[in-house]
Design an enzyme around this catalytic site. Structure first.
Site, short mmCIF file in Angstrom:
data_model
loop_
_atom_site.label_atom_id
_atom_site.label_comp_id
_atom_site.label_asym_id
_atom_site.label_seq_id
_atom_site.Cartn_x
_atom_site.Cartn_y
_atom_site.Cartn_z
N HIS A 135 -41.00 72.18 37.49
CA HIS A 135 -41.78 71.57 38.57
C HIS A 135 -41.57 70.07 38.64
CE1 HIS A 135 -44.59 71.24 35.08
NE2 HIS A 135 -44.70 70.03 35.56
N HIS A 224 -38.78 64.12 38.81
CA HIS A 224 -37.92 64.74 37.79
C HIS A 224 -38.51 66.07 37.35
CE1 HIS A 224 -41.04 62.53 35.53
NE2 HIS A 224 -40.93 63.53 34.66
#
EC number: 3.1.4.-
Length: 283
Positions: A135, A224
């Site tokens: 995620h 990220h």
């Protein structure tokens, strides 16, 4: 309670009836039987721990929570789900083996299995690490009150429900450390395609956080996904390792080609143990 009294009577009712009998009869009173104790069944475990409440019993190893458990609080996390394309698994497996040789005591995100153990079995490594869902956080994971849940979900859906599909390019290895310096992460950062769109989505989440008195995201967000973690601040070890992986990538692809790309498919919101779909794009 009144219904129980109606069915079984009460001590005062019994006393009154006995008193009335004594006034109208001289017959000896029978010896009363000892009362039997009645044990109620234990309540369902779900009542002791509501479905959406913070679950702090699953903490493994020596990990430290970002915020303490307070009864009635619910953990909020808003994110973009990411799946790594299978065509890049072998390349990433090689990269993670290099990391494992450079930095010890690394653990796989969510699975919490030692990285060096998984590196011994490529098939298991790909299934447990690269085949899972990652995620990109769009807001800080924070505790919220129960009365804030409906408002936050409604605002997120209103502002983020209609999103266009775009490509996300993960093209840089990077090391991150949480604010409390309790955990370090090796991550793949979005620095090319998709960065502008994700940043806009973060700004919208920040607005909703502000309206609910919640702390906003970082001023200069760096979207990220994190693959592995280590206990404490070991950035002095992870940063050189990330730089080494970036050098190897650049040598293999002088044009600076991304490590992998994937399509934006939607936004999810997790509150406690319950998930809410904020937006979902068809495949």
């Amino acid at each position: 309670m009144e219904a129980l009294r109606a069915c079984y009577g009460s001590e005062s009712d019994s006393d009154d009836s006995r008193g009335s009998s004594e006034n109208t009869s001289t017959a000896p009173r029978p010896t009363p039987k000892a009362k039997e104790s009645i044990f109620l069944p234990a309540p369902p475990i779900d009542l002791l721990q509501p479905q959406n409440s913070l679950d702090f019993t699953s903490c493994q190893g020596n990990r430290v929570r970002n915020f303490p458990h307070i009864q009635g609080n619910y953990a909020l996390h808003i994110f973009i789900p990411v799946r790594i394309p299978s065509m890049t698994w072998k390349q990433l497996t090689s990269s993670m083996k290099i990391i494992s040789s450079l930095v010890s005591d690394l653990y796989v995100i969510d699975v919490d299995i030692a990285l060096n153990e998984l590196c011994k079995d490529d098939e298991k490594f790909e299934q447990l690490i690269l085949g899972k869902e990652f995620h990109i956080s769009l807001g800080r994971p924070v505790p919220i009150k129960v009365h804030q849940i409906d408002s936050i979900v409604a605002m997120l859906r209103q502002r983020l429900q209609f999103q266009r599909r775009y490509w996300m390019e993960f093209n840089k290895w990077e090391a991150f450390v949480n604010d409390e310096l309790t955990r370090s992460f090796l991550s793949l950062e979005v620095t090319g395609g998709g960065l502008l769109e994700i940043t806009r989505q973060i700004c919208i989440v920040d607005e909703i956080y502000r309206l609910h008195g919640l702390p906003e995201f970082y001023k200069n967000p760096r979207p990220h996904i994190s693959l592995v973690w280590a206990l404490g601040d070991v950035s002095n070890l992870l940063k050189p390792a990330a730089e080494e992986l970036n050098k190897l990538k650049n040598r293999a692809s002088p044009s600076g080609r991304q490590i992998f790309t994937c399509k934006f498919s939607g936004i999810e919101c997790r509150i406690g143990k319950k998930s809410y779909t904020i937006c979902k794009l068809a495949d």
